[in-house]
Design an enzyme around this catalytic site. Structure first.
Site, PDB file in Angstrom:
ATOM      1  N   LYS A   1      16.942  -1.182  60.579  1.00 54.41           N
ATOM      2  CA  LYS A   1      17.895  -1.736  59.963  1.00 54.41           C
ATOM      3  C   LYS A   1      18.084  -3.051  61.085  1.00 54.41           C
ATOM      4  O   LYS A   1      18.262  -4.494  60.146  1.00 54.41           O
ATOM      5  CB  LYS A   1      19.257  -0.813  60.547  1.00 54.41           C
ATOM      6  CG  LYS A   1      19.114   0.181  59.118  1.00 54.41           C
ATOM      7  CD  LYS A   1      19.333  -0.002  57.882  1.00 54.41           C
ATOM      8  CE  LYS A   1      19.078   0.740  56.711  1.00 54.41           C
ATOM      9  NZ  LYS A   1      18.591   0.566  55.373  1.00 54.41           N
TER      10      LYS A   1
ATOM     11  N   ILE B   1      13.746  -1.370  41.646  1.00 49.33           N
ATOM     12  CA  ILE B   1      14.962  -0.950  42.603  1.00 49.33           C
ATOM     13  C   ILE B   1      13.938   0.031  43.561  1.00 49.33           C
ATOM     14  O   ILE B   1      14.053   1.349  42.773  1.00 49.33           O
ATOM     15  CB  ILE B   1      15.757  -0.264  42.698  1.00 49.33           C
ATOM     16  CG1 ILE B   1      16.946  -1.427  41.125  1.00 49.33           C
ATOM     17  CG2 ILE B   1      16.751  -0.351  43.695  1.00 49.33           C
ATOM     18  CD1 ILE B   1      18.081  -1.351  40.834  1.00 49.33           C
TER      19      ILE B   1
ATOM     20  N   ASN C   1      16.007  -1.051  49.092  1.00 47.58           N
ATOM     21  CA  ASN C   1      17.456   0.417  49.253  1.00 47.58           C
ATOM     22  C   ASN C   1      16.872   1.938  49.995  1.00 47.58           C
ATOM     23  O   ASN C   1      17.382   1.959  50.900  1.00 47.58           O
ATOM     24  CB  ASN C   1      17.731   0.780  47.686  1.00 47.58           C
ATOM     25  CG  ASN C   1      18.563   1.974  47.811  1.00 47.58           C
ATOM     26  OD1 ASN C   1      20.086   2.057  48.212  1.00 47.58           O
ATOM     27  ND2 ASN C   1      18.550   2.981  46.709  1.00 47.58           N
TER      28      ASN C   1
ATOM     29  N   VAL D   1      29.134   6.161  53.786  1.00 51.41           N
ATOM     30  CA  VAL D   1      29.021   6.121  51.889  1.00 51.41           C
ATOM     31  C   VAL D   1      28.601   7.391  52.524  1.00 51.41           C
ATOM     32  O   VAL D   1      27.785   7.762  52.370  1.00 51.41           O
ATOM     33  CB  VAL D   1      28.060   5.384  51.652  1.00 51.41           C
ATOM     34  CG1 VAL D   1      28.175   5.118  49.698  1.00 51.41           C
ATOM     35  CG2 VAL D   1      27.944   3.341  51.559  1.00 51.41           C
TER      36      VAL D   1
ATOM     37  N   THR E   1      27.190  10.209  51.438  1.00 51.09           N
ATOM     38  CA  THR E   1      25.130   9.762  50.148  1.00 51.09           C
ATOM     39  C   THR E   1      24.517  11.738  51.695  1.00 51.09           C
ATOM     40  O   THR E   1      24.983  11.714  52.106  1.00 51.09           O
ATOM     41  CB  THR E   1      24.293   8.770  50.623  1.00 51.09           C
ATOM     42  OG1 THR E   1      24.357   8.624  52.150  1.00 51.09           O
ATOM     43  CG2 THR E   1      24.764   7.297  49.725  1.00 51.09           C
TER      44      THR E   1
ATOM     45  N   TYR F   1      16.563   4.656  63.905  1.00 45.73           N
ATOM     46  CA  TYR F   1      17.130   3.553  62.723  1.00 45.73           C
ATOM     47  C   TYR F   1      17.675   2.237  63.040  1.00 45.73           C
ATOM     48  O   TYR F   1      17.611   1.083  61.894  1.00 45.73           O
ATOM     49  CB  TYR F   1      18.071   4.666  61.860  1.00 45.73           C
ATOM     50  CG  TYR F   1      19.152   4.866  60.921  1.00 45.73           C
ATOM     51  CD1 TYR F   1      17.825   4.169  59.076  1.00 45.73           C
ATOM     52  CD2 TYR F   1      20.265   4.234  60.626  1.00 45.73           C
ATOM     53  CE1 TYR F   1      19.174   4.539  58.219  1.00 45.73           C
ATOM     54  CE2 TYR F   1      21.010   3.588  59.647  1.00 45.73           C
ATOM     55  CZ  TYR F   1      20.738   4.300  58.432  1.00 45.73           C
ATOM     56  OH  TYR F   1      20.690   3.813  57.442  1.00 45.73           O
TER      57      TYR F   1
END
Length: 246
Positions: free
Chosen positions: A155, A8, A84, A186, A188, A151
Site C-alpha cells: 500500500k 474495475i 481495487n 471497511v 469487508t 500489506y
C-alpha cells in the site's frame, strides 16, 4: 453526450462490487475483473465480467488490450480504471513468511495495478477523452504494523506509484488523472480474515475485533459512494485522498 466506461478489479465482492453496482445504476458501462464469478452480469446489461487471476502478471497487458478493444473508444466521454483488488495475507511476522507468499502478495497488490496502469495509459494515449485512474490505498500505507509487512509495503508502494505517475502525466497534452484513495476501515472479507486470526499468529487480531464490535467499520456502499465522488471531481494527485474527508 458520450458514454462512460470503467475497468474495475476485484468486483466479485466488497468495495469493488459496490463501486461497480453504483456506476451501473448511473448508466455507466463496467468491465469487472476478478478470480471468482460475478452475479452482476445477470442483473446489468452494461456489465461484463472477466474471470482472471491478477497474480498472472505477464498476461495483464493482453487483458487490458482485449477489454479496450470492446469499448467504442472514440465515442467514450470518460474512461476509468479502478485498481481495487488486493490481498491481505500473509498476516504474520516476516520471518514466518516464505518466498511464494510474499511473491503472490506483491504480484496481486502492487505489480498488477502498476501493469494495469501502464497498459491502460499506453493503449489510450491516442485519445482526447477524459481518463482517470483510482488506486485504492489504505492507512496501512502510512502506518507500519506488526505482522502486516507485505500489506503495509504494497500500500505504501501504491501511494508512491500514484504520485510518480501523476508527475509523469502532468506534462502531457491530455494527462491521465491518477489518484490514490484510502477507504478507511471497511466491513469487508479482508477485515473478517484479520479478526479470525489467533493473537499468536497476528498480533493485531484483537484490535480488528474491537473495531468491529464497536461498530466503527464503514460500509462498502458508503465508501464506494465517496470513491465515485472523487472519481468525478478534479482531484489533487499529490496526496492520498481519504474517505473520511468526504
Amino acid at each position: 453526450m458520450g458514454q462512460r466506461y470503467f475497468i474495475i478489479t476485484g468486483t466479485s465482492k466488497g468495495i469493488g462490487k459496490q463501486i461497480a453496482e453504483l456506476l451501473l445504476e448511473k448508466g455507466d458501462h463496467v468491465y469487472g475483473i476478478a478470480r471468482g464469478t460475478s452475479e452482476l452480469e445477470e442483473t446489468y446489461m452494461r456489465y461484463q465480467h472477466i474471470q482472471f487471476d491478477l497474480a498472472d502478471i505477464h498476461s495483464i497487458a493482453d487483458l487490458v488490450s482485449s477489454i479496450l478493444k470492446k469499448i467504442p473508444l472514440q465515442e467514450a466521454e470518460f474512461i476509468g480504471l479502478i485498481n481495487n483488488a488486493a490481498m491481505l495475507e500473509p498476516l504474520k511476522p516476516i520471518d514466518h513468511c516464505n518466498a511464494e507468499e510474499i511473491r503472490l502478495h506483491l504480484n496481486i497488490s502492487l505489480a498488477a495495478p502498476m501493469i494495469m496502469t501502464s497498459s491502460f495509459i499506453q493503449l489510450t494515449n491516442h485519445l482526447s477523452t477524459r481518463r482517470k485512474i483510482v488506486n485504492v490505498s489504505s492507512g496501512s500505507g502510512s502506518y507500519p504494523a506488526p505482522s502486516m509487512a507485505s500489506y503495509c509495503t504494497s500500500k505504501a508502494g501504491m501511494n508512491m506509484f500514484t504520485q510518480c505517475v501523476a508527475m509523469e502525466q502532468s506534462g502531457q497534452s491530455n494527462p491521465v488523472e491518477v489518484i490514490a484513495f484510502d477507504p478507511g476501515m471497511v466491513d469487508t472479507e479482508l477485515q473478517a480474515v484479520a479478526r479470525g486470526k489467533s493473537a499468536e499468529e497476528f498480533a493485531l487480531s484483537e484490535v480488528f475485533g474491537q473495531v468491529y464490535e464497536a461498530g466503527q467499520l464503514r460500509s462498502p456502499e458508503d465508501v464506494a459512494k465517496q470513491l465515485i465522488e472523487r472519481l468525478e471531481e478534479i482531484s489533487d494527485p499529490s496526496k492520498v485522498l481519504h474517505a473520511m474527508e468526504g
